[in-house]
Design an enzyme around this catalytic site. Structure first.
Site, mmCIF file in Angstrom:
data_model
loop_
_atom_site.group_PDB
_atom_site.id
_atom_site.type_symbol
_atom_site.label_atom_id
_atom_site.label_comp_id
_atom_site.label_asym_id
_atom_site.label_seq_id
_atom_site.Cartn_x
_atom_site.Cartn_y
_atom_site.Cartn_z
ATOM 1 N N SER A 113 34.754 36.630 41.981
ATOM 2 C CA SER A 113 33.500 35.876 42.043
ATOM 3 C C SER A 113 33.266 35.181 40.705
ATOM 4 O O SER A 113 33.692 35.676 39.663
ATOM 5 C CB SER A 113 32.351 36.844 42.303
ATOM 6 O OG SER A 113 31.117 36.227 42.017
ATOM 7 N N SER A 114 32.548 34.060 40.754
ATOM 8 C CA SER A 114 32.288 33.328 39.511
ATOM 9 C C SER A 114 31.411 34.129 38.545
ATOM 10 O O SER A 114 31.383 33.841 37.349
ATOM 11 C CB SER A 114 31.617 31.985 39.815
ATOM 12 O OG SER A 114 30.376 32.180 40.428
ATOM 13 N N CYS A 115 30.695 35.150 39.055
ATOM 14 C CA CYS A 115 29.805 35.898 38.160
ATOM 15 C C CYS A 115 30.566 36.858 37.260
ATOM 16 O O CYS A 115 29.972 37.525 36.423
ATOM 17 C CB CYS A 115 28.729 36.622 38.945
ATOM 18 S SG CYS A 115 29.346 38.050 39.787
ATOM 19 N N TYR A 142 28.386 44.622 39.560
ATOM 20 C CA TYR A 142 29.253 43.933 40.521
ATOM 21 C C TYR A 142 30.388 43.232 39.783
ATOM 22 O O TYR A 142 31.556 43.315 40.179
ATOM 23 C CB TYR A 142 28.401 42.930 41.295
ATOM 24 C CG TYR A 142 29.145 42.054 42.257
ATOM 25 C CD1 TYR A 142 29.522 42.524 43.511
ATOM 26 C CD2 TYR A 142 29.462 40.733 41.935
ATOM 27 C CE1 TYR A 142 30.195 41.705 44.407
ATOM 28 C CE2 TYR A 142 30.133 39.911 42.820
ATOM 29 C CZ TYR A 142 30.500 40.408 44.047
ATOM 30 O OH TYR A 142 31.164 39.590 44.928
ATOM 31 N N LYS A 146 34.501 43.715 40.117
ATOM 32 C CA LYS A 146 35.377 42.618 40.521
ATOM 33 C C LYS A 146 36.420 42.314 39.439
ATOM 34 O O LYS A 146 37.561 41.969 39.747
ATOM 35 C CB LYS A 146 34.544 41.373 40.841
ATOM 36 C CG LYS A 146 33.796 41.490 42.166
ATOM 37 C CD LYS A 146 34.780 41.455 43.323
ATOM 38 C CE LYS A 146 34.130 41.495 44.678
ATOM 39 N NZ LYS A 146 35.112 41.462 45.781
ATOM 40 N N HIS A 185 21.193 36.165 48.768
ATOM 41 C CA HIS A 185 21.408 35.171 47.716
ATOM 42 C C HIS A 185 20.382 34.055 47.916
ATOM 43 O O HIS A 185 19.708 33.972 48.939
ATOM 44 C CB HIS A 185 22.828 34.608 47.788
ATOM 45 C CG HIS A 185 23.871 35.574 47.323
ATOM 46 N ND1 HIS A 185 24.649 36.294 48.187
ATOM 47 C CD2 HIS A 185 24.254 35.930 46.074
ATOM 48 C CE1 HIS A 185 25.478 37.065 47.494
ATOM 49 N NE2 HIS A 185 25.260 36.865 46.211
#
Ligand code: GFB
Length: 319
Positions: A113-115, A142, A146, A185
């Site tokens: 994920s981009s986060c 999270y 990831k 989201h």
């Protein structure tokens, strides 16, 4: 333009997390690939249980795995349940990768994920920014899980030569999303808020935070197409960003959603709620070089997602 190095025709492909928004889009996308798609219900197989996952894989013998299963949620869901977000995502990645390696799976794609990039990463964010600085606090649990998943895939490649690759999608949305107002989201939350405000004849809709953060949004069918493209065209340790280039400030997003839904009232902000990362736009040079780009515009994607919401094709993750 890169070549197909791992054709999917005739393969037995397990979509882990097939009931989630991304998994469902992958199952739809794989219909065009003349392959056999395997799925297993959550009630039958707990993906956090390594022995159960191994036993299932030994019996079903997939040769290819899309690892789209994850515990996901919006900014408040992340901060409210740190154990769930860290533990579940770590154990899902560890169980499925170990079983995939032990059972001789030919290729696995893991969804990051981009986060997972540092809060202060350069924008647009190149893949090399991973692990170069502190994480955004609102989703660090999270993100850490990831990151561990991406690195675990790299470790299997390094130690055992396993063909495990990772995709880093930007913020995803689409049919089948979680529209629970506390756990969703931003995009599904805004669609539901605008719809309910319209039905109630409300004059005002309140969004969380200042409305200033920028987010890049990718429609889930584009994300699934990108995953298939990576599975078929890419084989390396480095994760690959999957973006759309469609970046928008949250307040402008709320205005766009209101226009699609037909809510004409005022949009207010609630700065007491967290903003999260100020910006996380992905640098997609690697994906561009592999010959892939997103097709669905933000407005088309919002319209499709609103239609799906009206048709009842969504879930309420608050329940
Ligand atoms: O999508 P979102 O929850 O997560 O929030 P992140 C994006 C932005 O929208 C934040 C604002 O600035 C929120 O404050 N926002 C405004 C709202 N109104 C709302 C609302 O009604 N609901 C929600 N949810 N937000 C996520 C991570 O971060 O990024 C996930 O939490 C995942 O784990 C995802 O990694 C890609 O974009 O901030």
């Amino acid at each position: 333009m890169s070549e197909v190095i791992f054709p999917l025709k005739g393969r037995r492909i397990w979509v882990a997390g097939h009931a989630g928004m991304v998994g469902r889009a992958l199952v739809r996308r794989l219909e065009a690939e003349h392959c056999e798609v395997l799925t297993v219900a959550r009630a039958r197989l707990d993906l956090r249980d390594p022995d159960a996952v191994s036993a299932w894989m030994r019996a079903e013998r997939p040769d290819t795995v899309f690892l789209a299963a994850a515990r996901v949620g919006g900014i408040l869901a992340n901060t409210a349940a740190p154990v769930d977000f860290l533990h579940d995502n770590l154990t899902i990645a560890a169980s499925v990768m170990r079983a995939a390696w032990a059972e001789g799976v030919g290729k696995l794609l893991f969804l990051g994920s981009s986060c997972i990039y540092p809060r202060a990463a350069p924008q647009p964010i190149p893949e090399e920014a991973l692990m170069t600085g502190p994480l955004e606090p609102t989703n660090r649990w999270y993100a850490l899980a990831k990151i561990a998943g991406v690195w675990l895939g790299q470790a299997y490649r390094e130690q055992y030569g396993a063909d495990f690759v990772s995709a880093m999608p930007t913020n995803l949305y689409g049919p089948g999303d979680n529209f629970g107002l506390r756990t969703a989201h931003v995009l599904p939350a805004l669609i539901r808020k605008a719809h309910e405000a319209k039905l109630a004849g409300a004059r005002r809709l309140t969004i969380w935070g200042t409305g200033k953060p920028l987010r890049e949004f990718l429609f889930v069918d584009d994300a699934a197409d990108a995953c298939v493209h990576l599975m078929t065209h890419y084989s390396d340790a480095a994760p690959v960003n999957v973006g759309s280039g469609q970046e928008v400030a949250i307040l402008d997003l709320a205005r766009t959603v209101a226009a699609v839904v037909g809510f004409a009232g005022e949009i207010a902000t609630d700065p007491a709620k967290p903003d999260g990362a100020p910006r996380k736009r992905l640098d997609t040079a690697v994906m561009d070089g592999l010959g892939w780009r997103a097709r669905v515009s933000l407005i088309e994607g919002i319209e499709a997602t609103y239609r799906a919401f009206l048709d009842g094709d969504w879930r309420d993750g608050d329940r």
